[in-house]
Design an enzyme around this catalytic site. Structure first.
Site, short mmCIF file in Angstrom:
data_model
loop_
_atom_site.label_atom_id
_atom_site.label_comp_id
_atom_site.label_asym_id
_atom_site.label_seq_id
_atom_site.Cartn_x
_atom_site.Cartn_y
_atom_site.Cartn_z
N ASP A 275 0.81 -1.22 0.00
CA ASP A 275 0.00 0.00 0.00
C ASP A 275 0.85 1.27 0.00
O ASP A 275 0.34 2.33 -0.35
CB ASP A 275 -0.98 -0.01 1.17
CG ASP A 275 -2.16 -0.95 0.92
OD1 ASP A 275 -2.25 -1.50 -0.20
OD2 ASP A 275 -2.97 -1.15 1.83
N TYR B 185 -10.10 -0.10 1.38
CA TYR B 185 -9.69 0.08 2.78
C TYR B 185 -9.31 1.51 3.07
O TYR B 185 -8.87 2.24 2.20
CB TYR B 185 -8.43 -0.76 3.06
CG TYR B 185 -8.69 -2.07 3.75
CD1 TYR B 185 -9.28 -2.13 5.01
CD2 TYR B 185 -8.31 -3.27 3.15
CE1 TYR B 185 -9.49 -3.34 5.63
CE2 TYR B 185 -8.53 -4.49 3.77
CZ TYR B 185 -9.12 -4.52 5.02
OH TYR B 185 -9.32 -5.72 5.63
#
EC number: 1.4.3.-
Lengths: 686, 686
Positions: free
Chosen positions: B315, B399
Site C-alpha cells: 500500500d 480500505y
C-alpha cells in the site's frame, strides 16, 4: 420506598440493619466490623429474576437479600477471632457463621496506624534511629506493610513489616520515598517490635550486620525528588486549557445503578474489595456478560535479599480496591460532563461509611469509529467514536491504579489499567548498582517488581451456556497433495474448544485467539457460533519460582487465560483470604481439587463458565518513573466476533462540523484568537 | 523569499523548477511525470547543518537542494520506459539518471481508469456479463488491482487484475463490494484483456470452469450492506454532541514546517509514498530521532485458490500513502482546534498538485498523566495528560488507514494505526463456508488476509551513534549456590547488544525489551546508557510460505524488529520498486548481500543505525467488520528509559476545575440542563 435491585450494593440502611442483626446474634461480644457487603444472589435465582424483569418492571418474586459480614472479636486471652457470616436481611437472621482459624481479614488501616505508632514509640527503634545520624530537621516516617509470607515466621499470627523513610522538607507532603533508611522492623499482632533489621545496602550485601550512619551524599535536589506542587518550582505554563462541553447533556441515562448508554445497559456495583463491578451487561437487550470485575492483583518484588521477599502485595485481597478508592474530583480526575457514584462501606462499629465519588462515569471522544471514501465519487462517510468510561482510582500506599471500563459504539469493551504513583524504594549505597533494581536517585533503589492483574469475565453470550474456543491461524502446507495451496500463500484457522477447567497461554506467533462462544446460537450469516473474543494484554507471567510462597499464593499468575465452571461466590483467583495466606487456595488448586474429586463438574464446554485473564507488567523501573510515575497503560479488550449481523456502529450518525464545532488554526504564532460559538472559527494569525 | 529548510518538502515552485530541468534535459521526448519529491540531504551533511542551525537561525552553508524524479517515456515501439533521476535544483542539472528495466512505477490512477474502461468495452467481457443474468437495474463495477507476482505471468510487463462487482441501488455510493461477481480479467500494459476467469465459488472449488448465472439469494437487505448515509435508514439519535474548546488557543506553535509543542520540536515532512514523515525530533533540544516514518505496508490475502494469490498489495510502494491521503475535514476527521498541513505532488505534465489538508495537527486530552494521594494527609496531586496528534488518513481502494503519531508530555511517542473501510470481498455460493474466509453476507466471502506495517525508526538518541540492546527479565535460579535467592522470588535482567545487522523476534514471556541506547552517554544517576525503548505491537508475522512470492517480496514480514546500518536513501524495507517485484530486494537480502560482501559496515553497535518494527494484524474478518469496519487499533510506543533525570512530565501543572470547567451530572433523566461557563454547573434532574 423503592425496592433495591438484587445487584445493587447494600444501602446505608441495609448496612445498619446487617450490623444490628449481627450484634443481636453475638450479644455481649465486643465486635469490630470489617466487612458488610452484598452477598450477590445465587446465579440460578438471579437468572430467573432477570428473565422476569424483562417482562415486568419490578418482579415481586426476588432472590433473598443477603449480606456478607466479616467481624473480629477480641477473645478473653487477648487473641483476635475472625468470623465470616451470611446475614439474611429479609428474615433478619445470621444464616451462616464461620470461625476462620489461621486466616486474617484484609488490612485494617487503624491497626496499621497503631503499628506505626508502636514502632515509633519503641526505645530500641529510637536508639537505632539515633545511630543513623540523620540530617538536621529530618522527620522519620514509618510505612507499615502487610507481611508477605516467606515461610520464616509462624504464620498463625498477624505480622507487619515496617519500612523506614524520612522527610527532609518540613512539609507533610514531602516525598519520603526519596529517602529510604537502612532500617526495618517486624511488629507482632500485639503491637510489639519483634525484630529489627539493617537492610542490605551494598550491591553484594545479602544481609547487613551493622547500623550505618546516613550518607549525606544521598541528599538530592528537591526538583528531582518532590512531586507535590507547593514543593516544586513553578510548573510549565505552556499547556493551554482544554475543555469538553456537551451542550445537550450526556448520551447516558442513569436510574439508580442502572446505566443506559447508546445500546448498552448494565448495572453498576461496588464493594470494598473489587471496587467497581459491572452486572448484566447487555447490548440491544442481548445478554453479553453476567459480571465483569477486577478480581485480584499481586505485586511481588524481585529483590532476592531478605527481608525483601516479604514485599508482595495482594492489592485487592489485602488492601481492597473499593476501600482505597479515591474521592474523584471534577475537572481533575475527570474531564467533561461527569456522573459520580458513591460507594458504601462500614465503620468498625457497624455504621455506614460513605466513600464519595468512588466511580466516575462520562463520555469521551475516541477518534474515528469508521470511515470510507469512495474513490470513484470522492464522497467520504466518517463517524467519530464516542466511548462511555467508568473509572475508579485507588491508592495503595505509594502506588495508584486507574481502572476504567470503556464501552464502544461498536459493541466493544476495553478495560484499561494505568499504573501511576510513587515507586516503593529501598536504600542502596551511592555508586552501587544491582541487576534487580534501578537507581532512581543517589542512594535510592527502585527494585524490580511485577504487577499481575486478574480480570474476571463471567460471560453470558446470548445466555449462560458458553464455551471457550481457541483459534489459531496457520499457513497451509505447501507440498501436501491433499491441500490446495499451489502458490504457498494460503493460510487458514484451526480451532479447539476447551473441554475442562484449565489454565492456558497466549501465543501471538500463531495469532492464538480466545473466543467465548455460544454453541447453541449460530450466526445465520457466517454459519458459526456467536461469540466475543478476548484481546489480551501480552504480559510476562509470574517470575517467582513455583516453589516460592509468592508463586503458591498467586497461582493465577502462572497462566494468562483460565477457564472455570461458574460457582456462586467463587470470585477470587488467589483465594478469599490472601493476608499471610500459605498458598494452595488459588485457581489452580481449586481446579486440581475439583478434578481429583472427579465430580464431573469441571467440564467447561457449553456450560456456565468464567474466564479469567491474567495480565500486567514486569516493572523494571525507569528513572522516568521517578519521583511520580507517568501513567503506564495496560489494555484488555472484548469484541464481538460473528455475534451481530454487521458493524454494530453502522447506524452512528456521520460526523458534522455543525455538531462538532471544531476550529481551524491558521498561521503560526498565536497572536489573537476568537471563538464564535456556532460558527466555524479561526485562531491565530499568519 | 525565505529559504526552505533542508527537510521541507519541495515547494510548488521547486516542483515546477524540477520538471523544467528534466524537460530541458530530455528535450523532444514525451514525458509523463510520476514523482517529483524531495531527495533528502545526505545525513552527514544534514547533521552538520543541524548543528550549525542550533547556533545561527539560517545557516548560509546548506546541503544541496535535490529532487527525486520518476518519469515514464513512451518509446517508439509503444513500449514505456521508466526513468529515475536526481535533479540538483541549485545547479539546475540532472545529476543522475537511471533507466530502470524490469521495474514499474507505482500505480497510475489514470491508467487504472483506462484499464477499467478497456475491460468494460471488451465485447468478450460484455458477453460474460450477459451470461451472469444480473438483477434488473444492476450496474457492473470493475475494480482494477495491481498484479501481485505469482510466478505465472511474464513479469516484464505491467499487468492488471480486474475484479467485478455490481451496484444494485441506483446510486454512485452504493456499496458494490456487497455484490462480488464470479468474474475476473487480466489486462495487459497495452490495455488488452488477455484472460478471463470464472472465480472459484464453492468451498471445494479450486478453479471454476463455467460461467454461472447470478444467484438471486445473494441479494441482501440495504440495512446490512450499505454504509453511505443517504442509503441507510435514519441513524441513531442518542449520541449527544461533544465539543472540544481551547479558549486560549492551542499549546503548539508552527513556523513553516517546524512544529513546537510543550518541550518537543520536530519538522513535519510529507511525500507521495510515505505520506507524513517527521524529522529531527527533539525534546528540550536533546536529539531523539532523526526521522520517523511508516516505511511500507503489505496486505497479502490467504485464499489459496487461483487467481487470489495475485491479491497482495504494497500500500505504500504500489499505491502511496501520500498520494492517497484524504482531504481531512474539520469537525469530521479531526475534533477541536486543528491545524492542517497540505501536501504537494506532481501532475503527469509536471505541474504542482496540491493535496489539501493531508495532515492534521491537534491536541487531545488523554486522561491522567500522573497522580498520587498521600494517604497520610489525603492530599492528592493529579495532572491530566495532553497529547499532540499528527494524523493522516489514506484510502487504498476499499480500505482506509488512519495513521497518527501521538506525542506525550512524558516524552513518549505512540504511533497508532487504525484500519477501517470496506473489506475486499469475493463470491461464494450461498450456504458454503471455507476456513480461509468469513461469510459476511449471503454469497459474500471476506477472505482472511494480513496487514503488515513497517515503522522505520531512525534514532539519534543524544546523537547519531546508537546501539540496539535486547534486555530480558529472568527468574534467578533457586538452587544455585553462586546466586543469592533463598526465597526463590528474585529475578533480574540480562541484556545483549546486537552486533551486526539482523532481524529479531519478540518474546513477551521473557519481557524481551528492545532499547535504543547511546553507549557514549551514561545517565549519571542510573549509571546506565541513555535510551528509548520500543513498546512493540505483538503481531503474527507473515504466514505465506518462505518460497512464495508474497514472502520473497515482503522480507520485512519475517521478523518483528530489524536493525540496519544507516544508508542514505535506504528507506523501504521491501525495496524501492515494489510493483510486480520479484523479491530479493528487501531488508533481509540487503543485509545478506552486505554481509556476503564483507564490507565490515554491517556492524550496528555504536553506529548510526536504523530500527524497523514490523507489526500488524492477521485479519480474519468478523461479520462486525461489515459493511464498513469499526476501527481496529494497533499501537507502537517509544518511551525514554533512563534518558532523563526523572519524570519528564513532572512539571506539568496539576489539574484544576478552574481550567478544565467540567460539569457535574446529577440525577437520572436529563430533563433540563444549564451550562454556566466559568462556574461549576449541574446537568439533569433527579
Amino acid at each position: 420506598m423503592a425496592l433495591n435491585h438484587p445487584f445493587d450494593p447494600l444501602t446505608p440502611r441495609e448496612i445498619t440493619q446487617a450490623a444490628d442483626i449481627v450484634r443481636n446474634a453475638l450479644h455481649g461480644h465486643a465486635l469490630d466490623f470489617r466487612v458488610i457487603t452484598l452477598k450477590e444472589p445465587r446465579k440460578q435465582e438471579m437468572l430467573a429474576f432477570l428473565e422476569r424483569e424483562r417482562h415486568e418492571k419490578m418482579p415481586a418474586q426476588r432472590p433473598p437479600r443477603e449480606a456478607w459480614v466479616q467481624i473480629t472479636v477480641k477473645g478473653a486471652s487477648g487473641t483476635t477471632d475472625f468470623y465470616e457470616m451470611v446475614v439474611d436481611l429479609d428474615s433478619a437472621a445470621v444464616t451462616r457463621q464461620d470461625h476462620l482459624v489461621g486466616k486474617h481479614p484484609y488490612i485494617d488501616s487503624a491497626y496499621m496506624q497503631a503499628v506505626e505508632k508502636a514502632c515509633r514509640s519503641d526505645p530500641r527503634i529510637e536508639a537505632e534511629i539515633q545511630k543513623l545520624k540523620l540530617p538536621a530537621g529530618a522527620t522519620v516516617v514509618v510505612e507499615p506493610w502487610a507481611y508477605a509470607t516467606d515461610g520464616v515466621n509462624d504464620m498463625s499470627e498477624r505480622t507487619s513489616m515496617c519500612w523506614f523513610y524520612m522527610r527532609l522538607l518540613d512539609h507533610l507532603d514531602a516525598n519520603y520515598y526519596a529517602y529510604p533508611l537502612d532500617l526495618c522492623a517486624e511488629v507482632s499482632e500485639n503491637l510489639e517490635v519483634t525484630k529489627i533489621y539493617y537492610l542490605p545496602s551494598a550491591a553484594n550485601d545479602t544481609v547487613s550486620e551493622n547500623a550505618r550512619p546516613y550518607d549525606h551524599n544521598k541528599v538530592h535536589a528537591t526538583e528531582l525528588s518532590e512531586y507535590y506542587p507547593s514543593l516544586r518550582p513553578p510548573p510549565r505554563t505552556t499547556t493551554k486549557p482544554y475543555q469538553v462541553i456537551q451542550p445537550e447533556g450526556p448520551s447516558f441515562q442513569i436510574e439508580g445503578n442502572l446505566l443506559s448508554w447508546e445500546k448498552w445497559t448494565m448495572r453498576v456495583g461496588f464493594n470494598y474489595r473489587e471496587g467497581l463491578t459491572l452486572h448484566n451487561i447487555r447490548y440491544e437487550d442481548r445478554s453479553l456478560f453476567y459480571r465483569l470485575s477486577l478480581a485480584e492483583m499481586f505485586v511481588p518484588y524481585g529483590d532476592p535479599r531478605s527481608p525483601y521477599p516479604r514485599k508482595g502485595a495482594f492489592d485487592l485481597g489485602n488492601d481492597g480496591a473499593g476501600i482505597n478508592a479515591n474521592n474523584l474530583r471534577l475537572g481533575c480526575d475527570c474531564l467533561g460532563l461527569i456522573k459520580y457514584f458513591d460507594g458504601w462501606h462500614t465503620t468498625k462499629s457497624g455504621e455506614p461509611l460513605k466513600l464519595p465519588n468512588a466511580v466516575c462515569c462520562h463520555e469521551q471522544d475516541d477518534g474515528i469509529l469508521w470511515k470510507h471514501t469512495n474513490h470513484r465519487t470522492q464522497n467520504a462517510a466518517v463517524t467519530r467514536s464516542r466511548i462511555l468510561v467508568l473509572q475508579t482510582i485507588i491508592t495503595v500506599s505509594n502506588y495508584e491504579y486507574i481502572f476504567a471500563f470503556h464501552f464502544g459504539q461498536d459493541a466493544s469493551i476495553h478495560y484499561e489499567v494505568r499504573a501511576t504513583g510513587i515507586l516503593s524504594t529501598a536504600p542502596i549505597n551511592v555508586g552501587d548498582k544491582v541487576d534487580y533494581g534501578t537507581v532512581v536517585a543517589p542512594g535510592v533503589l527502585a527494585p524490580y517488581h511485577q504487577h499481575l492483574f486478574s480480570l474476571r469475565i463471567d460471560p453470558a453470550i446470548d445466555g449462560p451456556a458458553n464455551s471457550l474456543q481457541v483459534e489459531e491461524s496457520h499457513a497451509m502446507p505447501i507440498n501436501d497433495p491433499t491441500i490446495h495451496n499451489p502458490f504457498g500463500v494460503g493460510y487458514h484457522t484451526k480451532s479447539d474448544i476447551v473441554a475442562t477447567e484449565s489454565g492456558l497461554d497466549l501465543d501471538f506467533t500463531t495469532n492464538r485467539t480466545f473466543k467465548i462462544i455460544n454453541e447453541n446460537q449460530m450466526n445465520p450469516i457466517t454459519g458459526t457460533p456467536v461469540g466475543f473474543k478476548l484481546l489480551p494484554c501480552y504480559s510476562q507471567m509470574l517470575l517467582a519460582h513455583p516453589q516460592s510462597y509468592h508463586a503458591k499464593r498467586s497461582e493465577f499468575g502462572s497462566h494468562a487465560v483460565w477457564v472455570t465452571r461458574y460457582k456462586d461466590d467463587e470470585l477470587y483467583p488467589a483465594g478469599r483470604h490472601t493476608m499471610q495466606s500459605l498458598g494452595g487456595e488459588g485457581i489452580a488448586s481449586v481446579i486440581q481439587q475439583r478434578k481429583a474429586a472427579s465430580q464431573g463438574d469441571t467440564n467447561v464446554r457449553n456450560e456456565d463458565i468464567v474466564v479469567w485473564h491474567t495480565f500486567g507488567s514486569t516493572h523494571n523501573p525507569r528513572i522516568e518513573d521517578w519521583p511520580v510515575m507517568p501513567s503506564e497503560k495496560m489494555i484488555v479488550g472484548l469484541k464481538p466476533v460473528n455475534f451481530f449481523s454487521g458493524n454494530p456502529g453502522l447506524d452512528v450518525a456521520v460526523s458534522t462540523q455543525e455538531n462538532n464545532k471544531s476550529v481551524l488554526f491558521q498561521g503560526g504564532f498565536c497572536g489573537r484568537f476568537q471563538t464564535l460559538r456556532g460558527v466555524e472559527s479561526i485562531i491565530g494569525v499568519d
